[in-house]
Design an enzyme around this catalytic site. Structure first.
Site, short mmCIF file in Angstrom:
data_model
loop_
_atom_site.label_atom_id
_atom_site.label_comp_id
_atom_site.label_asym_id
_atom_site.label_seq_id
_atom_site.Cartn_x
_atom_site.Cartn_y
_atom_site.Cartn_z
N GLU A 243 -5.22 1.87 2.36
CA GLU A 243 -5.14 0.72 3.27
C GLU A 243 -5.27 1.13 4.73
OE1 GLU A 243 -2.97 -2.39 5.76
OE2 GLU A 243 -2.67 -0.23 5.57
N HIS B 200 0.83 -1.21 0.00
CA HIS B 200 0.00 0.00 0.00
C HIS B 200 0.86 1.26 0.00
CE1 HIS B 200 0.28 0.96 4.41
NE2 HIS B 200 0.34 -0.34 4.56
#
Length: 362
Positions: free
Chosen positions: A213, A67
């Site tokens: 995320e 992420h």
């Protein structure tokens, strides 16, 4: 393999880029520049970058995802006196914030500030013993009024990024920086695709840099990326929690810096696929790559969404351990980053159609 210096330079470039959830543009530009020479690129509608490295077959499709977003803040409102109240983006522990520098990214450019609160000199003795709550903190950018802050370009919704310059410590294998969760994973994804560019592999590999995320309770970029790729196997490349510090017991965190990537046995979002986990361990041992097992019951990763995509996707979490994540300064060991790359490259070469089918049905 690239040199440790090259790895440090890539990681520095990624870590220095600002990228709180919803404002990952600068990180994506770095990823795009490094991945374009070795993969076909596309982008989903939330902003996750998808790099496809074709191998000898379209399937199995192997998803390696890190992420791009880092924990940070958003301007919530500007007080009449010119101070900024903020909304945390991601999991912050208030005790790591006071007196830390931040950068407010406005439409007119970045503005440096510092997180403040009421001075302890003004607090009664019993209040001094209590942690300051996030709601009582503010960002001081030096403005004398709301009108002045607005004239400088500040407005609600502006992203606020921790100021934590990338630094190699006295032991140059150790690096200190903001955003190592998960720019370390982003660097690993780049390096794995670069290594695969010079080899044949029995699959197609997707290196994905996801968004949101740190704030996505419903999946965010992980969910949209899984839809776009439709993977057969998935690896979330994310940091583990290093426990080699005072006050942490092996029952809380087993991983140690310099002892190889961490393979998670459990986190709060999933139990990793057992046969895939065993294949990872067998691969590491066959290649002489050090690795560590650990658990993270207090955290989750994108893998928790990958493994429930479609009819189910074997998924696991692998990544270098890090000290002091979700702060202005985390520490990782460059050797762990390199060994994570070695392990994932070796794993990709083993994930042919028969092996993946065995993971599903074994």
């Amino acid at each position: 393999m690239t040199s440790r210096r090259d790895t440090a330079e890539l990681l520095a470039e990624l870590a220095e880029a600002p990228g709180v959830p919803g404002a990952e543009d600068a990180v994506r530009q770095v990823m795009r520049r490094h991945l374009a020479p070795v993969a076909d690129l596309e982008q989903d509608h939330l902003g996750s970058l998808i790099a496809r490295r074709r191998g000898d077959a379209d399937r199995p499709r192997v998803l390696l995802a890190a992420h791009m977003d880092e924990v940070g803040f958003m301007v919530r409102r500007i007080t009449e006196e010119g101070f900024l109240k903020f909304q945390p983006l991601g999991g912050w522990w208030g005790q790591v914030l006071l007196a830390q520098r931040v950068v407010v990214h406005t439409r007119r450019g970045p503005i440096l500030g510092v997180i403040g609160s009421k001075p302890p000199h003004l607090l009664p003795p019993e209040e001094r013993k209590k942690p300051v709550e996030l709601k009582d903190m503010f960002i001081d950018i030096g403005a004398s009024s709301r009108q002045q802050a607005e004239a400088w370009g500040v407005r609600p919704g502006d992203p606020v990024v921790p100021h934590g310059p990338f630094t190699r410590l006295h032991d140059p294998d150790l690096v200190l920086a903001k955003a190592l969760d998960d720019r370390v994973g982003c660097a690993v994804v780049v390096r794995v695709l670069e290594e695969l560019a010079g080899t044949r592999h029995p699959n197609t590999v997707y290196g994905v840099a996801t968004v949101h995320e740190e704030v996505a309770r419903t999946g965010g970029g992980a969910r949209t990326a899984a839809f776009a790729v439709d993977p057969d196997v998935a690896v979330a490349v994310d940091v583990g929690i290093a426990g080699d510090m005072p006050g942490v017991t092996p029952d809380e965190a087993q991983s140690r810096l310099g002892r190889g990537p961490t393979v998670l046995l459990y986190d709060s979002s999933m139990v990793p696929h057992r046969r895939l986990r065993d294949l990872v361990a067998d691969t590491a041992e066959a290649e002489g790559i050090p690795y560590q097992f650990d658990m993270m019951p207090g955290g989750a990763t994108d893998a928790g969404f990958f493994h429930v995509h479609g009819r189910g996707v074997p998924a696991v979490v692998i990544g270098p351990p890090a000290r002091y994540v979700h702060s202005h300064g985390a520490i990782v060991h460059l050797g762990d980053v390199e060994n994570t790359v070695r392990l994932l490259v070796a794993l990709v070469h083993r994930l042919d159609a028969a092996t993946v089918e065995g993971l599903r049905r074994g």
